[in-house]
Design a protein around this motif. Structure first.
Motif, PDB file in Angstrom:
ATOM      1  N   UNK A  81     -22.895 -31.821  46.402  1.00 35.12           N
ATOM      2  CA  UNK A  81     -22.643 -31.923  44.974  1.00 35.12           C
ATOM      3  C   UNK A  81     -23.846 -31.313  44.267  1.00 35.12           C
ATOM      4  N   UNK A  82     -23.614 -30.441  43.294  1.00 33.69           N
ATOM      5  CA  UNK A  82     -24.730 -29.738  42.668  1.00 33.69           C
ATOM      6  C   UNK A  82     -25.491 -30.624  41.699  1.00 33.69           C
ATOM      7  N   UNK A  83     -24.795 -31.598  41.127  1.00 29.93           N
ATOM      8  CA  UNK A  83     -25.426 -32.364  40.049  1.00 29.93           C
ATOM      9  C   UNK A  83     -26.180 -33.587  40.545  1.00 29.93           C
ATOM     10  N   UNK A  84     -26.348 -33.705  41.869  1.00 30.76           N
ATOM     11  CA  UNK A  84     -26.874 -34.971  42.374  1.00 30.76           C
ATOM     12  C   UNK A  84     -28.322 -35.210  41.984  1.00 30.76           C
TER      13      UNK A  84
ATOM     14  N   UNK B 215     -26.771 -38.647  52.266  1.00 33.18           N
ATOM     15  CA  UNK B 215     -25.732 -39.595  52.709  1.00 33.18           C
ATOM     16  C   UNK B 215     -24.755 -39.901  51.576  1.00 33.18           C
ATOM     17  N   UNK B 216     -25.289 -40.067  50.376  1.00 31.23           N
ATOM     18  CA  UNK B 216     -24.414 -40.381  49.236  1.00 31.23           C
ATOM     19  C   UNK B 216     -23.501 -39.181  48.965  1.00 31.23           C
ATOM     20  N   UNK B 217     -24.077 -37.993  48.990  1.00 33.60           N
ATOM     21  CA  UNK B 217     -23.251 -36.785  48.759  1.00 33.60           C
ATOM     22  C   UNK B 217     -22.149 -36.674  49.817  1.00 33.60           C
ATOM     23  N   UNK B 218     -22.520 -36.943  51.066  1.00 35.55           N
ATOM     24  CA  UNK B 218     -21.524 -36.830  52.146  1.00 35.55           C
ATOM     25  C   UNK B 218     -20.387 -37.821  51.922  1.00 35.55           C
ATOM     26  N   UNK B 219     -20.731 -39.021  51.505  1.00 36.06           N
ATOM     27  CA  UNK B 219     -19.692 -40.027  51.264  1.00 36.06           C
ATOM     28  C   UNK B 219     -18.798 -39.614  50.090  1.00 36.06           C
ATOM     29  N   UNK B 220     -19.441 -39.169  49.013  1.00 35.78           N
ATOM     30  CA  UNK B 220     -18.659 -38.792  47.822  1.00 35.78           C
ATOM     31  C   UNK B 220     -17.702 -37.650  48.153  1.00 35.78           C
ATOM     32  N   UNK B 221     -18.225 -36.710  48.953  1.00 40.67           N
ATOM     33  CA  UNK B 221     -17.404 -35.563  49.319  1.00 40.67           C
ATOM     34  C   UNK B 221     -16.217 -36.021  50.170  1.00 40.67           C
ATOM     35  N   UNK B 222     -16.518 -36.879  51.129  1.00 42.41           N
ATOM     36  CA  UNK B 222     -15.495 -37.380  52.039  1.00 42.41           C
ATOM     37  C   UNK B 222     -14.413 -38.141  51.291  1.00 42.41           C
ATOM     38  N   UNK B 223     -14.846 -38.839  50.240  1.00 41.23           N
ATOM     39  CA  UNK B 223     -13.900 -39.680  49.518  1.00 41.23           C
ATOM     40  C   UNK B 223     -13.268 -38.953  48.342  1.00 41.23           C
TER      41      UNK B 223
ATOM     42  N   UNK C 197     -22.600 -43.266  41.781  1.00 41.08           N
ATOM     43  CA  UNK C 197     -23.694 -42.737  42.607  1.00 41.08           C
ATOM     44  C   UNK C 197     -24.806 -43.779  42.772  1.00 41.08           C
ATOM     45  N   UNK C 198     -25.116 -44.482  41.680  1.00 49.07           N
ATOM     46  CA  UNK C 198     -26.157 -45.512  41.769  1.00 49.07           C
ATOM     47  C   UNK C 198     -25.718 -46.660  42.661  1.00 49.07           C
TER      48      UNK C 198
ATOM     49  N   UNK D 209     -31.710 -37.275  42.409  1.00 50.03           N
ATOM     50  CA  UNK D 209     -32.101 -38.019  43.599  1.00 50.03           C
ATOM     51  C   UNK D 209     -32.520 -39.427  43.230  1.00 50.03           C
ATOM     52  N   UNK D 210     -32.055 -40.403  44.007  1.00 43.49           N
ATOM     53  CA  UNK D 210     -32.459 -41.794  43.883  1.00 43.49           C
ATOM     54  C   UNK D 210     -32.719 -42.218  42.457  1.00 43.49           C
ATOM     55  N   UNK D 211     -31.654 -42.521  41.767  1.00 44.83           N
ATOM     56  CA  UNK D 211     -31.746 -42.517  40.327  1.00 44.83           C
ATOM     57  C   UNK D 211     -31.302 -43.773  39.620  1.00 44.83           C
ATOM     58  N   UNK D 212     -31.400 -44.916  40.224  1.00 39.90           N
ATOM     59  CA  UNK D 212     -30.866 -46.115  39.577  1.00 39.90           C
ATOM     60  C   UNK D 212     -31.140 -46.127  38.087  1.00 39.90           C
ATOM     61  N   UNK D 213     -32.385 -45.754  37.728  1.00 42.51           N
ATOM     62  CA  UNK D 213     -32.745 -45.946  36.340  1.00 42.51           C
ATOM     63  C   UNK D 213     -32.566 -44.709  35.488  1.00 42.51           C
ATOM     64  N   UNK D 214     -31.958 -43.670  36.009  1.00 38.58           N
ATOM     65  CA  UNK D 214     -31.679 -42.542  35.130  1.00 38.58           C
ATOM     66  C   UNK D 214     -30.681 -42.998  34.084  1.00 38.58           C
ATOM     67  N   UNK D 215     -29.904 -44.032  34.411  1.00 34.24           N
ATOM     68  CA  UNK D 215     -29.001 -44.588  33.411  1.00 34.24           C
ATOM     69  C   UNK D 215     -29.752 -45.567  32.529  1.00 34.24           C
ATOM     70  N   UNK D 216     -30.601 -46.374  33.171  1.00 35.07           N
ATOM     71  CA  UNK D 216     -31.266 -47.415  32.392  1.00 35.07           C
ATOM     72  C   UNK D 216     -32.578 -46.940  31.772  1.00 35.07           C
ATOM     73  N   UNK D 217     -33.099 -45.851  32.300  1.00 35.29           N
ATOM     74  CA  UNK D 217     -34.225 -45.195  31.659  1.00 35.29           C
ATOM     75  C   UNK D 217     -35.596 -45.818  31.885  1.00 35.29           C
ATOM     76  N   UNK D 218     -35.882 -46.366  33.053  1.00 38.58           N
ATOM     77  CA  UNK D 218     -37.269 -46.775  33.313  1.00 38.58           C
ATOM     78  C   UNK D 218     -37.626 -46.572  34.778  1.00 38.58           C
ATOM     79  N   UNK D 219     -38.611 -45.720  34.980  1.00 35.01           N
ATOM     80  CA  UNK D 219     -39.158 -45.549  36.334  1.00 35.01           C
ATOM     81  C   UNK D 219     -38.257 -44.761  37.265  1.00 35.01           C
ATOM     82  N   UNK D 220     -38.759 -44.584  38.496  1.00 30.57           N
ATOM     83  CA  UNK D 220     -38.037 -43.731  39.418  1.00 30.57           C
ATOM     84  C   UNK D 220     -37.296 -44.525  40.474  1.00 30.57           C
TER      85      UNK D 220
END
Ligand SMILES: Cc1cc2nc3c(=O)[nH]c(=O)nc-3n(C[C@H](O)[C@H](O)[C@H](O)COP(=O)(O)O)c2cc1C
Length: 615
Positions: A202-205, A277-285, A320-321, A207-218
């Motif tokens: 997936x091009x838009x992935x 691993x997440x990309x592989x799962x998303x692709x598979x599903x 993704x998160x 990386x490890x982004x729990x807080x890219x939605x919540x906006x604090x830290x990596x």
């Protein structure tokens, strides 16, 4: 009246079993709630008329930590003997009969429930991993018995016949797109959303982004009882080129006011799945175009709270998160996973294969457990079957936290936690290279990364008096808590009454903390290292213990000392206990019979003169 299932699980089997029970009740159109024991309000227990308890056993017959709040409350001597007289309960325990104390936690719990006046509904079920069909041999008849006994008391929510095992039950959680983005289409019922991308990524992935939605830290979000910390060091402590890569990890607490931890405490880390691993799962599903849509999770059934491994319904998340931080796509599939695939598969041939798996646990063992096949790899074999978003939160198991015995003491390393982490790397029997999820996640973090950690109190405690001798036995990475204990003993003037038995392969390759042991020797600590391959005959810690039989007898029998054993849960702990029993017997340096010496050692551990922690 809504029955409650309470489960205590360490590695997920009891939790999975509890949810299977809940699904069986729901397929009969009965309401039921399923929760971990530690989250259940204890004051509600005497008023819970219909209760189902499910627990595994760990350690040497110990309950999983999530059983402890309930267990300790039930043990209070002030409780009236009839406090649970309104409770009708059934119990299923999971265990392994190769352990001396088979299903001990479940058996103790059942006995205490009776002692407090609770009424038994049917015979308890004791699931044994050693049984020809694993726990299924006991579980299936127990489940039928429990349904037969409970269902007549419970009103049915529908006049339809029970849903067969192959029928897809209504979902219990919903994933809802956040309303400001309502113009983004999310079709929750769609099994397959888009054609597979040709490049496999997936091009838009992000990386490890729990807080890219919540906006604090990596890093990932932090449960309330976890604290923020920073990765300070990650150093290889085995010789370069040696087959095993063990890391000395140092983590610094962020808050300078953090309460000191006791030696022997346990640090939990919440690993994340890798982007690949997440990309592989998303692709598979076929779920790639749904991966980054902001959503919230809600519990659909009022009696069924959200599972604790999921983010709360107030938090915004994305698929993704969830796959990165909460759901385990690399777990080995259990029977319940194959039952889900069977409900979902549109393909006759796949269904036949899935029926075989469901009917015969041996087939699952050969296909999934033995070759360490993952959920994603299984989906690759069942190409016609897609996991829908409607049920994904129920189907995928929780991404479990991993626990490590802390190798440092607060006194010697204030504000820091040091761990000894072996990077798990192996080839499956299908010759697929595999890396441990947590150790590879940890190793990929750059120094300075902020991570949440949880510190749990120890299960092993040093004797209060520094004059009480202690014998610390910790081969391999089992030396971690022993090093913490040695730091404390040396600081409290107890060096000369401390003996450390450490085992490695060779002094030049994997002798952890070698220079520290030299220092401690100078202070009077008896440091005995069994380097198993440094001589023609293999040498292990139990051999050195037997060699030192006089001291072992004197410290244990004459001076009331304590023994601690930590490390691998294979034969080592038993062999060490046997060696100690031998030392204090007439055959060694004592005067007890063989039987008496064994009973003595057992009793020492019962009385908490030391203890054992194996993993
Ligand atoms: C380190 C360790 C210790 C265990 N000790 C016992 C034991 O003393 N008695 C027992 O019956 N089973 C024991 N078991 C087996 C577990 O109870 C069994 O694997 C169970 O399915 C785990 O369920 P869980 O994943 O819900 O924790 C032990 C397993 C491990 C890994």
């Amino acid at each position: 009246m809504i029955p409650v299932i309470l489960y205590a699980s360490e590695t997920g089997n009891a939790a999975d079993t509890a949810h299977r029970i809940a699904r069986a009740f729901r397929s009969h159109h009965r309401k039921i709630s399923c929760q971990p024991m530690n989250l259940f309000p204890l004051s509600s227990l005497p008023h819970t008329n219909l209760l189902i308890l499910v627990t595994s056993t760990h350690g040497r017959g110990d309950p999983p930590p999530t059983m402890l709040p309930l267990w300790n409350a039930l043990l209070r001597s002030s409780l009236p003997e009839d406090i649970l007289e309104d409770v009708h309960y059934a119990i299923f325990g999971l265990g392994d009969s190769s352990y001396e104390r088979f299903c001990w936690a479940g058996k103790m719990l059942a006995r205490r429930m009776e002692g407090l006046g609770a009424n038994k509904m049917g015979e308890p079920g004791w699931g044994d991993e050693r049984s020809p069909n694993g726990i299924e041999d006991a579980f299936l008849p127990w489940l039928q018995q429990t349904l037969d006994l409970f269902l007549p008391y419970l009103p049915s929510t529908s006049s339809s016949p029970p849903l067969p095992l192959t029928g897809l039950p209504p979902p219990i959680y919903s994933l809802r797109p956040v309303s400001v983005l309502d113009d983004v289409p999310v079709n929750l019922d769609r099994l397959s959303i888009s054609p597979l991308p040709t490049n496999g990524h997936s091009t838009a992935a992000p990386s490890r982004v729990e807080d890219s939605v919540q906006g604090h830290g990596s890093s990932s979000s932090k449960p309330d009882d976890w604290v923020w910390a920073t990765l300070g060091k990650n150093t290889r402590v085995t010789k370069e080129g040696w087959w095993q890569d063990v890391r000395g990890i140092e983590i610094e607490f962020e808050d300078p006011e953090t309460m000191p931890y006791l030696p022997g405490s346990i640090c939990s880390l919440q690993p994340q799945s890798s982007t690949e691993d997440v990309d592989a799962f998303l692709e598979m599903s076929g779920l790639e175009d749904q991966a980054d849509i902001p959503m919230t999770i809600e519990a659909i059934l009022e009696e069924q709270p959200l599972a604790p491994h999921l983010p709360p319904s107030s938090a915004q998340t994305t698929l993704r998160l969830l796959l990165t931080n909460h759901l385990d796509i690399r777990a080995s599939p259990r029977k319940s996973f194959f039952e889900w695939l069977r409900r979902l598969s549109p393909d006759e041939r796949e269904r036949e294969r899935l029926d075989e798996f469901i009917a015969d646990p041996d087939e699952i063992h050969t296909y999934a457990t033995r070759p360490s096949r993952t959920i994603t790899e299984t989906l690759a074999d069942f190409r016609q079957t897609r996991i829908p978003l409607t049920h994904i939160l129920e189907i995928l198991p929780p991404l479990r936290r991993r626990q490590f015995s802390i190798a440092s003491s607060w006194e010697a390393h204030p504000g820091k936690v040091q761990l000894l982490v072996a990077l798990v790397e192996y080839k499956t029997n299908l010759k697929i290279p595999r890396k441990g999820l947590c150790s590879s996640w940890l190793n990929a973090l750059t120094v300075g990364t902020r991570i949440p950690i949880h510190i749990a109190p120890p299960t092993l405690f040093l004797p209060p008096s520094p004059e009480t001798p202690v014998i610390l036995v910790g081969p391999g990475t089992g030396v971690a808590p022993m090093r913490a204990f040695t730091e404390v003993r040396a600081r409290h003037g107890a060096a000369i009454d401390t003996a450390v038995y450490f085992g490695c392969r060779s002094m030049t390759t994997d002798c952890f903390y070698a220079s520290e042991w030299e220092q401690y020797k100078k202070q009077g600590v008896k440091v005995e290292i069994a380097a198993s391959r440094d001589q023609a005959e293999k040498l292990y810690v139990q051999h050195l213990i037997k060699r030192d039989k006089q001291r072992i007898r004197e410290w244990i029998v004459d001076r009331g000392g304590s023994v601690y054993i930590t490390g691998s849960s294979n034969a080592m702990p038993r062999e060490v206990r046997e060696a100690i029993a031998w030392c204090i017997s007439a055959e060694g340096a004592g005067d007890m019979s063989e039987e008496e010496s064994k009973v003595y050692v057992e009793r020492m551990f019962e009385e908490k003169r030391g203890g054992e922690e194996s993993w």
